[in-house]
Write a protein that holds these residues in place. Structure first.
Motif, PDB file in Angstrom:
ATOM      1  N   LEU A  86      35.871 -26.466  19.154  1.00 24.74           N
ATOM      2  CA  LEU A  86      36.986 -26.596  18.212  1.00 24.74           C
ATOM      3  C   LEU A  86      36.574 -26.147  16.808  1.00 24.74           C
ATOM      4  CD1 LEU A  86      38.528 -30.061  19.205  1.00 24.74           C
ATOM      5  CD2 LEU A  86      39.429 -27.785  19.708  1.00 24.74           C
ATOM      6  N   LEU A  87      35.396 -26.572  16.395  1.00 25.27           N
ATOM      7  CA  LEU A  87      34.912 -26.203  15.068  1.00 25.27           C
ATOM      8  C   LEU A  87      34.588 -24.718  15.001  1.00 25.27           C
ATOM      9  CD1 LEU A  87      34.117 -27.117  12.233  1.00 25.27           C
ATOM     10  CD2 LEU A  87      31.844 -27.630  13.102  1.00 25.27           C
ATOM     11  N   ALA A  88      33.981 -24.178  16.052  1.00 31.37           N
ATOM     12  CA  ALA A  88      33.634 -22.754  16.075  1.00 31.37           C
ATOM     13  C   ALA A  88      34.896 -21.889  16.002  1.00 31.37           C
ATOM     14  CB  ALA A  88      32.831 -22.427  17.326  1.00 31.37           C
ATOM     15  N   ASP A  89      35.933 -22.289  16.735  1.00 33.05           N
ATOM     16  CA  ASP A  89      37.192 -21.539  16.712  1.00 33.05           C
ATOM     17  C   ASP A  89      37.861 -21.640  15.348  1.00 33.05           C
ATOM     18  OD1 ASP A  89      36.793 -20.827  19.322  1.00 33.05           O
ATOM     19  OD2 ASP A  89      38.099 -22.384  20.156  1.00 33.05           O
ATOM     20  N   LYS A  90      37.767 -22.817  14.724  1.00 34.51           N
ATOM     21  CA  LYS A  90      38.376 -23.017  13.403  1.00 34.51           C
ATOM     22  C   LYS A  90      37.706 -22.123  12.362  1.00 34.51           C
ATOM     23  CE  LYS A  90      39.625 -26.803  10.241  1.00 34.51           C
ATOM     24  NZ  LYS A  90      41.088 -26.777  10.467  1.00 34.51           N
ATOM     25  N   LEU A  91      36.380 -22.070  12.387  1.00 38.43           N
ATOM     26  CA  LEU A  91      35.659 -21.221  11.440  1.00 38.43           C
ATOM     27  C   LEU A  91      35.927 -19.741  11.702  1.00 38.43           C
ATOM     28  CD1 LEU A  91      32.237 -23.103  11.343  1.00 38.43           C
ATOM     29  CD2 LEU A  91      33.895 -22.939   9.473  1.00 38.43           C
ATOM     30  N   LYS A  92      36.047 -19.390  12.975  1.00 37.61           N
ATOM     31  CA  LYS A  92      36.317 -17.987  13.318  1.00 37.61           C
ATOM     32  C   LYS A  92      37.695 -17.562  12.825  1.00 37.61           C
ATOM     33  CE  LYS A  92      35.991 -14.737  17.173  1.00 37.61           C
ATOM     34  NZ  LYS A  92      35.729 -14.595  18.633  1.00 37.61           N
ATOM     35  N   SER A  93      38.682 -18.450  12.947  1.00 35.27           N
ATOM     36  CA  SER A  93      40.036 -18.129  12.475  1.00 35.27           C
ATOM     37  C   SER A  93      40.078 -17.997  10.954  1.00 35.27           C
ATOM     38  CB  SER A  93      41.023 -19.206  12.938  1.00 35.27           C
ATOM     39  OG  SER A  93      40.743 -20.448  12.314  1.00 35.27           O
ATOM     40  N   MET A  94      39.145 -18.681  10.273  1.00 31.07           N
ATOM     41  CA  MET A  94      39.069 -18.594   8.813  1.00 31.07           C
ATOM     42  C   MET A  94      38.160 -17.455   8.352  1.00 31.07           C
ATOM     43  SD  MET A  94      38.767 -22.678   7.958  1.00 31.07           S
ATOM     44  CE  MET A  94      38.969 -22.504   6.190  1.00 31.07           C
ATOM     45  N   LYS A  95      37.700 -16.649   9.338  1.00 33.96           N
ATOM     46  CA  LYS A  95      36.800 -15.509   9.055  1.00 33.96           C
ATOM     47  C   LYS A  95      35.485 -15.981   8.422  1.00 33.96           C
ATOM     48  CE  LYS A  95      40.699 -12.353   8.342  1.00 33.96           C
ATOM     49  NZ  LYS A  95      41.759 -13.373   8.564  1.00 33.96           N
ATOM     50  N   LEU A  96      35.011 -17.148   8.888  1.00 35.48           N
ATOM     51  CA  LEU A  96      33.751 -17.715   8.403  1.00 35.48           C
ATOM     52  C   LEU A  96      32.818 -17.979   9.585  1.00 35.48           C
ATOM     53  CD1 LEU A  96      35.174 -20.313   5.848  1.00 35.48           C
ATOM     54  CD2 LEU A  96      34.138 -18.111   5.306  1.00 35.48           C
ATOM     55  N   ASP A  97      32.711 -17.003  10.475  1.00 37.68           N
ATOM     56  CA  ASP A  97      31.894 -17.189  11.670  1.00 37.68           C
ATOM     57  C   ASP A  97      30.423 -16.841  11.446  1.00 37.68           C
ATOM     58  OD1 ASP A  97      32.677 -14.608  11.270  1.00 37.68           O
ATOM     59  OD2 ASP A  97      33.003 -14.121  13.374  1.00 37.68           O
ATOM     60  N   SER A  98      30.033 -16.548  10.191  1.00 38.51           N
ATOM     61  CA  SER A  98      28.610 -16.348   9.885  1.00 38.51           C
ATOM     62  C   SER A  98      28.016 -17.704   9.525  1.00 38.51           C
ATOM     63  CB  SER A  98      28.456 -15.357   8.731  1.00 38.51           C
ATOM     64  OG  SER A  98      29.166 -15.817   7.599  1.00 38.51           O
ATOM     65  N   SER A  99      26.878 -17.732   8.841  1.00 39.70           N
ATOM     66  CA  SER A  99      26.275 -19.015   8.460  1.00 39.70           C
ATOM     67  C   SER A  99      27.107 -19.644   7.344  1.00 39.70           C
ATOM     68  CB  SER A  99      24.826 -18.810   8.016  1.00 39.70           C
ATOM     69  OG  SER A  99      24.760 -18.008   6.861  1.00 39.70           O
ATOM     70  N   VAL A 100      27.461 -20.920   7.528  1.00 39.03           N
ATOM     71  CA  VAL A 100      28.385 -21.593   6.613  1.00 39.03           C
ATOM     72  C   VAL A 100      27.852 -22.969   6.248  1.00 39.03           C
ATOM     73  CG1 VAL A 100      30.751 -22.384   6.229  1.00 39.03           C
ATOM     74  CG2 VAL A 100      30.325 -20.438   7.738  1.00 39.03           C
ATOM     75  N   LEU A 101      27.913 -23.285   4.956  1.00 36.36           N
ATOM     76  CA  LEU A 101      27.644 -24.632   4.463  1.00 36.36           C
ATOM     77  C   LEU A 101      28.982 -25.252   4.085  1.00 36.36           C
ATOM     78  CD1 LEU A 101      25.707 -26.883   3.421  1.00 36.36           C
ATOM     79  CD2 LEU A 101      25.736 -25.701   1.215  1.00 36.36           C
ATOM     80  N   VAL A 102      29.333 -26.355   4.745  1.00 36.28           N
ATOM     81  CA  VAL A 102      30.606 -27.028   4.492  1.00 36.28           C
ATOM     82  C   VAL A 102      30.337 -28.268   3.630  1.00 36.28           C
ATOM     83  CG1 VAL A 102      32.635 -28.110   5.516  1.00 36.28           C
ATOM     84  CG2 VAL A 102      31.518 -26.212   6.699  1.00 36.28           C
ATOM     85  N   ILE A 103      31.002 -28.347   2.484  1.00 37.36           N
ATOM     86  CA  ILE A 103      30.808 -29.470   1.556  1.00 37.36           C
ATOM     87  C   ILE A 103      32.111 -30.263   1.471  1.00 37.36           C
ATOM     88  CG2 ILE A 103      30.223 -30.128  -0.810  1.00 37.36           C
ATOM     89  CD1 ILE A 103      28.715 -27.508  -1.089  1.00 37.36           C
ATOM     90  N   THR A 104      32.013 -31.556   1.737  1.00 36.39           N
ATOM     91  CA  THR A 104      33.186 -32.424   1.675  1.00 36.39           C
ATOM     92  C   THR A 104      32.908 -33.610   0.752  1.00 36.39           C
ATOM     93  OG1 THR A 104      32.472 -33.750   3.577  1.00 36.39           O
ATOM     94  CG2 THR A 104      33.801 -31.805   4.036  1.00 36.39           C
ATOM     95  N   ASP A 105      33.976 -34.315   0.401  1.00 36.02           N
ATOM     96  CA  ASP A 105      33.822 -35.508  -0.418  1.00 36.02           C
ATOM     97  C   ASP A 105      33.272 -36.654   0.429  1.00 36.02           C
ATOM     98  OD1 ASP A 105      33.917 -37.444  -2.338  1.00 36.02           O
ATOM     99  OD2 ASP A 105      36.078 -37.728  -2.248  1.00 36.02           O
ATOM    100  N   ASN A 106      33.967 -36.948   1.529  1.00 38.32           N
ATOM    101  CA  ASN A 106      33.523 -37.956   2.482  1.00 38.32           C
ATOM    102  C   ASN A 106      33.301 -37.284   3.833  1.00 38.32           C
ATOM    103  OD1 ASN A 106      33.685 -40.291   0.764  1.00 38.32           O
ATOM    104  ND2 ASN A 106      35.912 -40.099   0.886  1.00 38.32           N
ATOM    105  N   LEU A 107      32.182 -37.559   4.450  1.00 39.42           N
ATOM    106  CA  LEU A 107      31.814 -36.892   5.694  1.00 39.42           C
ATOM    107  C   LEU A 107      32.687 -37.366   6.842  1.00 39.42           C
ATOM    108  CD1 LEU A 107      29.660 -34.812   6.488  1.00 39.42           C
ATOM    109  CD2 LEU A 107      28.236 -36.690   7.281  1.00 39.42           C
ATOM    110  N   ASP A 108      33.405 -36.410   7.466  1.00 36.38           N
ATOM    111  CA  ASP A 108      34.219 -36.721   8.645  1.00 36.38           C
ATOM    112  C   ASP A 108      33.321 -36.713   9.875  1.00 36.38           C
ATOM    113  OD1 ASP A 108      36.817 -36.937  10.139  1.00 36.38           O
ATOM    114  OD2 ASP A 108      36.120 -35.019  10.923  1.00 36.38           O
ATOM    115  N   GLU A 109      33.349 -37.802  10.640  1.00 35.50           N
ATOM    116  CA  GLU A 109      32.425 -37.943  11.766  1.00 35.50           C
ATOM    117  C   GLU A 109      32.643 -36.875  12.826  1.00 35.50           C
ATOM    118  OE1 GLU A 109      30.782 -41.351  14.888  1.00 35.50           O
ATOM    119  OE2 GLU A 109      32.480 -41.785  13.568  1.00 35.50           O
ATOM    120  N   ASN A 110      33.899 -36.573  13.138  1.00 29.50           N
ATOM    121  CA  ASN A 110      34.190 -35.548  14.153  1.00 29.50           C
ATOM    122  C   ASN A 110      33.638 -34.186  13.745  1.00 29.50           C
ATOM    123  OD1 ASN A 110      35.482 -37.385  15.780  1.00 29.50           O
ATOM    124  ND2 ASN A 110      37.560 -36.760  15.214  1.00 29.50           N
TER     125      ASN A 110
END
Length: 207
Positions: free
Chosen positions: A138-162
């Motif tokens: 699910l996460l891989a497909d989401k990043l691919k649809s956002m054209k971010l299928d290379s190496s990505v650092l995701v920064i959030t305010d509160n860490l979502d467990e899923n």
């Protein structure tokens, strides 16, 4: 200054306001280098131990006669010149590798990195970033649809467990909270994706 806010397809849909003090700094390579080296050095643990010539197993008997052999004189086999001898300046577990770096320099260094990421179009802002289940696909497909299928650092305010669990099997994706964003990760990953709430936290920490 304004940053592009992308949607689920990776298209810039609107803009979000950001602080010039965090995302509008000049590129300061010596400072960035110092911050990165200090961060890596401070994370280093002194777990290496080598023996001195007093600690190695040896005999105090003179190996051979002082004269008449044609060889260099030797007193005992624990000499650092000998195979199996002790080290002259051994590594010890109490060795200190840390570098001193004040908070102002650290914040300025991270702001300089973030500013350069924006200039190179490697920094992206999204409204929110979550997945419905802790599934890697699910996460891989989401990043691919956002054209971010290379190496990505995701920064959030509160860490979502899923999201965190889904990213663990992706070797080129790392999900962290804003307070855990570090200079090495910001330099290492090709793209940085930050949520809108995470952006506010980043500005609060590094302004």
């Amino acid at each position: 200054m304004d940053l592009k806010l992308i949607d689920a397809n990776g298209v810039a849909s609107s803009k979000v306001e950001a602080l010039d003090t965090v995302f509008g700094r000049e590129y300061n390579e010596p400072l960035i280098h110092q911050v990165v080296v200090a961060f890596q050095a401070n994370a280093r643990s002194a777990d290496s131990k080598q023996k001195t010539r007093a600690e190695v197993r040896h005999s105090t008997k003179k190996p051979f006669n002082q004269k008449g052999t044609g060889r260099a004189r030797a007193g005992m086999t624990s000499s650092p010149l000998w195979r199996g001898g002790g080290r002259t300046f051994p590594n010890t577990p109490d060795q200190n590798y840390s570098h001193k770096l004040n908070k102002k320099m650290y914040r300025a260094g991270l702001a300089s990195i973030l500013s350069q990421l924006v200039r190179e179009d490697r920094f992206h802002v999204v409204e929110n970033f979550t997945v419905d289940a802790p599934k890697t696909k699910l996460l891989a497909d989401k990043l691919k649809s956002m054209k971010l299928d290379s190496s990505v650092l995701v920064i959030t305010d509160n860490l979502d467990e899923n999201t965190y669990l889904a990213a663990r099997n992706l070797p080129h994706v790392l999900v962290v909270e804003a307070r855990h964003a570090d200079p090495v990760s910001l330099v290492h990953f090709e793209k940085v994706l930050v949520t809108k709430s995470g952006l506010a936290k980043v500005q609060e920490l590094f302004a």
